[in-house]
Write a protein that holds these residues in place. Structure first.
Motif, PDB file in Angstrom:
ATOM      1  N   MET A 113       0.845  -1.189   0.000  1.00 42.14           N
ATOM      2  CA  MET A 113       0.000   0.000   0.000  1.00 42.14           C
ATOM      3  C   MET A 113       0.885   1.245   0.000  1.00 42.14           C
ATOM      4  SD  MET A 113      -3.045  -1.129  -0.163  1.00 42.14           S
ATOM      5  CE  MET A 113      -3.658  -2.816  -0.164  1.00 42.14           C
ATOM      6  N   GLY A 114       1.576   1.462  -1.088  1.00 39.28           N
ATOM      7  CA  GLY A 114       2.472   2.603  -1.198  1.00 39.28           C
ATOM      8  C   GLY A 114       3.420   2.406  -2.366  1.00 39.28           C
ATOM      9  N   THR A 115       4.396   3.289  -2.468  1.00 42.56           N
ATOM     10  CA  THR A 115       5.324   3.290  -3.601  1.00 42.56           C
ATOM     11  C   THR A 115       6.267   2.102  -3.546  1.00 42.56           C
ATOM     12  OG1 THR A 115       5.229   5.693  -3.757  1.00 42.56           O
ATOM     13  CG2 THR A 115       7.133   4.608  -4.747  1.00 42.56           C
ATOM     14  N   LYS A 116       6.486   1.487  -4.708  1.00 38.80           N
ATOM     15  CA  LYS A 116       7.452   0.407  -4.821  1.00 38.80           C
ATOM     16  C   LYS A 116       8.679   0.907  -5.562  1.00 38.80           C
ATOM     17  CE  LYS A 116       8.031  -4.445  -6.115  1.00 38.80           C
ATOM     18  NZ  LYS A 116       7.430  -5.646  -6.745  1.00 38.80           N
ATOM     19  N   VAL A 117       9.854   0.597  -5.028  1.00 33.37           N
ATOM     20  CA  VAL A 117      11.111   0.975  -5.682  1.00 33.37           C
ATOM     21  C   VAL A 117      11.513  -0.158  -6.627  1.00 33.37           C
ATOM     22  CG1 VAL A 117      13.538   1.536  -5.349  1.00 33.37           C
ATOM     23  CG2 VAL A 117      11.823   2.357  -3.706  1.00 33.37           C
ATOM     24  N   THR A 118      11.862   0.193  -7.861  1.00 37.78           N
ATOM     25  CA  THR A 118      12.266  -0.784  -8.859  1.00 37.78           C
ATOM     26  C   THR A 118      13.482  -0.258  -9.594  1.00 37.78           C
ATOM     27  OG1 THR A 118      11.464  -2.215 -10.645  1.00 37.78           O
ATOM     28  CG2 THR A 118      10.746   0.087 -10.676  1.00 37.78           C
ATOM     29  N   ALA A 119      13.949  -0.998 -10.592  1.00 34.86           N
ATOM     30  CA  ALA A 119      15.140  -0.593 -11.342  1.00 34.86           C
ATOM     31  C   ALA A 119      15.080  -1.196 -12.734  1.00 34.86           C
ATOM     32  CB  ALA A 119      16.419  -1.035 -10.618  1.00 34.86           C
ATOM     33  N   PRO A 201      19.098 -12.956  -3.617  1.00 35.10           N
ATOM     34  CA  PRO A 201      18.404 -13.647  -4.694  1.00 35.10           C
ATOM     35  C   PRO A 201      17.246 -12.812  -5.245  1.00 35.10           C
ATOM     36  CG  PRO A 201      17.527 -14.372  -2.617  1.00 35.10           C
ATOM     37  CD  PRO A 201      18.637 -13.399  -2.284  1.00 35.10           C
ATOM     38  N   ILE A 202      16.694 -13.267  -6.365  1.00 26.36           N
ATOM     39  CA  ILE A 202      15.396 -12.799  -6.852  1.00 26.36           C
ATOM     40  C   ILE A 202      14.427 -13.929  -6.581  1.00 26.36           C
ATOM     41  CG2 ILE A 202      14.051 -11.988  -8.827  1.00 26.36           C
ATOM     42  CD1 ILE A 202      16.752 -11.264 -10.155  1.00 26.36           C
ATOM     43  N   VAL A 211      -1.436 -14.830  -5.976  1.00 24.47           N
ATOM     44  CA  VAL A 211      -0.813 -14.499  -7.254  1.00 24.47           C
ATOM     45  C   VAL A 211       0.685 -14.291  -7.047  1.00 24.47           C
ATOM     46  CG1 VAL A 211      -2.921 -13.458  -8.156  1.00 24.47           C
ATOM     47  CG2 VAL A 211      -1.234 -12.005  -7.013  1.00 24.47           C
ATOM     48  N   TRP A 212       1.440 -14.332  -8.152  1.00 22.89           N
ATOM     49  CA  TRP A 212       2.886 -14.215  -8.082  1.00 22.89           C
ATOM     50  C   TRP A 212       3.334 -12.778  -7.893  1.00 22.89           C
ATOM     51  CZ3 TRP A 212       5.235 -18.506  -7.196  1.00 22.89           C
ATOM     52  CH2 TRP A 212       4.802 -19.700  -7.752  1.00 22.89           C
ATOM     53  N   GLU A 213       4.338 -12.601  -7.026  1.00 22.22           N
ATOM     54  CA  GLU A 213       5.049 -11.329  -6.916  1.00 22.22           C
ATOM     55  C   GLU A 213       6.546 -11.627  -6.875  1.00 22.22           C
ATOM     56  OE1 GLU A 213       3.247  -7.707  -4.940  1.00 22.22           O
ATOM     57  OE2 GLU A 213       2.552  -9.292  -3.582  1.00 22.22           O
ATOM     58  N   TYR A 214       7.357 -10.585  -7.120  1.00 22.50           N
ATOM     59  CA  TYR A 214       8.807 -10.724  -7.103  1.00 22.50           C
ATOM     60  C   TYR A 214       9.404  -9.813  -6.039  1.00 22.50           C
ATOM     61  CZ  TYR A 214       7.982 -12.748 -11.703  1.00 22.50           C
ATOM     62  OH  TYR A 214       7.519 -13.525 -12.737  1.00 22.50           O
ATOM     63  N   ILE A 215      10.417 -10.325  -5.350  1.00 19.18           N
ATOM     64  CA  ILE A 215      11.192  -9.490  -4.440  1.00 19.18           C
ATOM     65  C   ILE A 215      12.648  -9.567  -4.858  1.00 19.18           C
ATOM     66  CG2 ILE A 215      11.454 -11.324  -2.690  1.00 19.18           C
ATOM     67  CD1 ILE A 215      11.276  -9.028  -0.577  1.00 19.18           C
ATOM     68  N   TYR A 216      13.289  -8.400  -4.927  1.00 20.50           N
ATOM     69  CA  TYR A 216      14.673  -8.277  -5.374  1.00 20.50           C
ATOM     70  C   TYR A 216      15.523  -7.883  -4.171  1.00 20.50           C
ATOM     71  CZ  TYR A 216      12.523  -8.253  -9.992  1.00 20.50           C
ATOM     72  OH  TYR A 216      11.795  -8.592 -11.114  1.00 20.50           O
ATOM     73  N   CYS A 217      16.356  -8.795  -3.717  1.00 19.84           N
ATOM     74  CA  CYS A 217      17.169  -8.558  -2.531  1.00 19.84           C
ATOM     75  C   CYS A 217      18.503  -7.943  -2.929  1.00 19.84           C
ATOM     76  CB  CYS A 217      17.398  -9.869  -1.774  1.00 19.84           C
ATOM     77  SG  CYS A 217      15.869 -10.624  -1.184  1.00 19.84           S
ATOM     78  N   ASN A 336      21.800 -18.826  -9.464  1.00 20.97           N
ATOM     79  CA  ASN A 336      21.999 -18.099 -10.718  1.00 20.97           C
ATOM     80  C   ASN A 336      21.308 -16.747 -10.777  1.00 20.97           C
ATOM     81  OD1 ASN A 336      19.337 -18.767 -11.109  1.00 20.97           O
ATOM     82  ND2 ASN A 336      19.638 -19.889 -12.994  1.00 20.97           N
ATOM     83  N   THR A 337      20.860 -16.235  -9.643  1.00 23.28           N
ATOM     84  CA  THR A 337      20.411 -14.844  -9.612  1.00 23.28           C
ATOM     85  C   THR A 337      21.571 -13.903  -9.316  1.00 23.28           C
ATOM     86  OG1 THR A 337      19.897 -14.900  -7.262  1.00 23.28           O
ATOM     87  CG2 THR A 337      18.156 -15.540  -8.754  1.00 23.28           C
ATOM     88  N   PHE A 338      22.743 -14.459  -8.968  1.00 26.12           N
ATOM     89  CA  PHE A 338      23.891 -13.630  -8.605  1.00 26.12           C
ATOM     90  C   PHE A 338      24.582 -13.204  -9.893  1.00 26.12           C
ATOM     91  CE2 PHE A 338      27.786 -12.538  -6.293  1.00 26.12           C
ATOM     92  CZ  PHE A 338      27.255 -12.018  -5.130  1.00 26.12           C
ATOM     93  N   ASP A 339      24.025 -12.204 -10.556  1.00 24.60           N
ATOM     94  CA  ASP A 339      24.319 -11.950 -11.964  1.00 24.60           C
ATOM     95  C   ASP A 339      25.619 -11.222 -12.229  1.00 24.60           C
ATOM     96  OD1 ASP A 339      22.043 -13.148 -12.857  1.00 24.60           O
ATOM     97  OD2 ASP A 339      20.836 -11.333 -12.709  1.00 24.60           O
TER      98      ASP A 339
END
Length: 343
Positions: A113-119, A201-202, A211-217, A336-339
């Motif tokens: 319930m607010g802004t999501k930071v992405t890249a 990881p992702i 439903v599916w969501e993604y978290i980027y650590c 393999n998320t350690f890109d």
């Protein structure tokens, strides 16, 4: 728990987490054949006897939850004798706090319930009930804006999933700083992280609405293998006849804003989580299909003015064999998320 009569149930919408008890009027000594169906599948048919002149159906949410999760939006019919009512049941494992009807029309399927930071390079999805037309207003560093129509990438006749990955809204010779996705009365704002930190990881996880969501650590990622050895002398020689390996990955979300700190807890309560690899906004694999299990988490929040929320947690491969090769990421010591670290 709220109680409603069988007739009041007809035509209403309820979350599984807020499904009321249903009272069926009767006469002492007279039984009723009660039938419950979900999306045409019979879940219960029992002859029940009234107590104090009524039959009460309790904890219906628990009965309906696994069936509603399959469809997200289900049609439930309860019949008692010649009386019958049909309602709509929405999958949810959280106490939403408002009527299901209002959430249905006004919110995306997320506890954020607010802004999501992405890249740049990340994949972002939004899910919502119904099929309202969606739009995205992108904001650029020069003060200009542009409107886009996001692509629908999933859903059914009852819900929609749209792709709102930031790379979809870039413009030539402009720098994207933020964008807002809307569908009907719903709105979700995203802000860009120009540092574009490495993510490991992702994780892809089922949220509280199924439903599916993604978290980027973006914090430190560690792996701690543990080996349990069973040894015996065989043929006069000491041998390890069984070696059990457990690889425990330790992750750090990095610093989160306040809305995302509350949202991240949905990962820790999820019962289905996968390690994924995202390249140019597309999920190219679930780490070869590797499901993981969160084994430990710390998500403490305070109201101190100088508190910067960041959560730590541990996870393991769900499968028995933890000796996993990453053939498309040769030389990686993590998943393999350690890109970017070992280029």
């Amino acid at each position: 728990m709220e109680s409603v009569s069988l007739s009041q149930l007809d035509g209403s919408k309820y979350f599984t987490s807020g499904m009321p008890d249903v009272e069926i009027a009767g006469t002492d000594g007279t039984s009723q054949l009660v039938t419950i169906t979900c999306d045409g599948q019979q879940l219960l048919q029992e002859t029940l006897w009234p107590v104090d002149s009524k039959i009460t159906l309790s904890e219906l949410g628990q009965l309906l939850e696994p069936y509603a999760r399959k469809q997200l939006v289900s049609t439930v019919t309860i019949s008692a004798g010649s009386d019958s009512s049909t309602c709509t049941v929405l999958y949810s494992i959280c106490d939403v706090g408002i009527d299901a009807e209002d959430f249905y029309t006004d919110y995306f399927l997320s506890i954020l319930m607010g802004t999501k930071v992405t890249a740049s390079g990340r994949r972002e999805l939004l899910w919502y009930y119904g099929s309202d037309e969606a739009s995205v207003v992108a904001e650029y560093s020069d003060g200009t804006t542009a409107t886009f129509t996001p692509t629908a990438v999933g859903g059914s006749s009852t819900y929609t999933c749209i792709d709102v990955s930031p790379d979809n809204f870039t413009a030539q010779n402009k720098t994207l700083v933020a964008y807002t996705a809307s569908a009907g009365n719903r709105a979700q704002r995203f802000e860009m992280d120009f540092a574009e930190p490495d993510c490991a990881p992702i994780l892809e996880f089922y949220n509280s609405f199924g439903v599916w969501e993604y978290i980027y650590c973006t914090g430190t990622h560690r792996v701690s293998p543990d080996y349990k050895r069973s040894a015996a002398r065989i043929g006069g020689m000491l041998r390890n006849y069984r070696i059990e390996e457990t690889r425990t990955f330790k992750a750090d979300t990095g610093i989160l804003n306040t809305p995302m700190a509350g949202w991240a807890d949905d990962l820790f309560r999820s019962d289905e989580v996968y390690v994924v690899n995202v390249i140019s906004g597309q999920v190219v694999s679930r780490d070869g299909g590797k499901q993981v299990v969160i084994t430990d988490s710390k998500s403490e929040l305070t109201n101190d003015d100088d508190h910067l929320p960041r959560f730590t947690f541990s996870y393991q491969y769900a499968q028995r064999i933890h000796n996993v090769l990453q053939m498309n990421r040769v030389g990686r010591i993590f998943d393999n998320t350690f890109d970017h670290t070992f280029n």
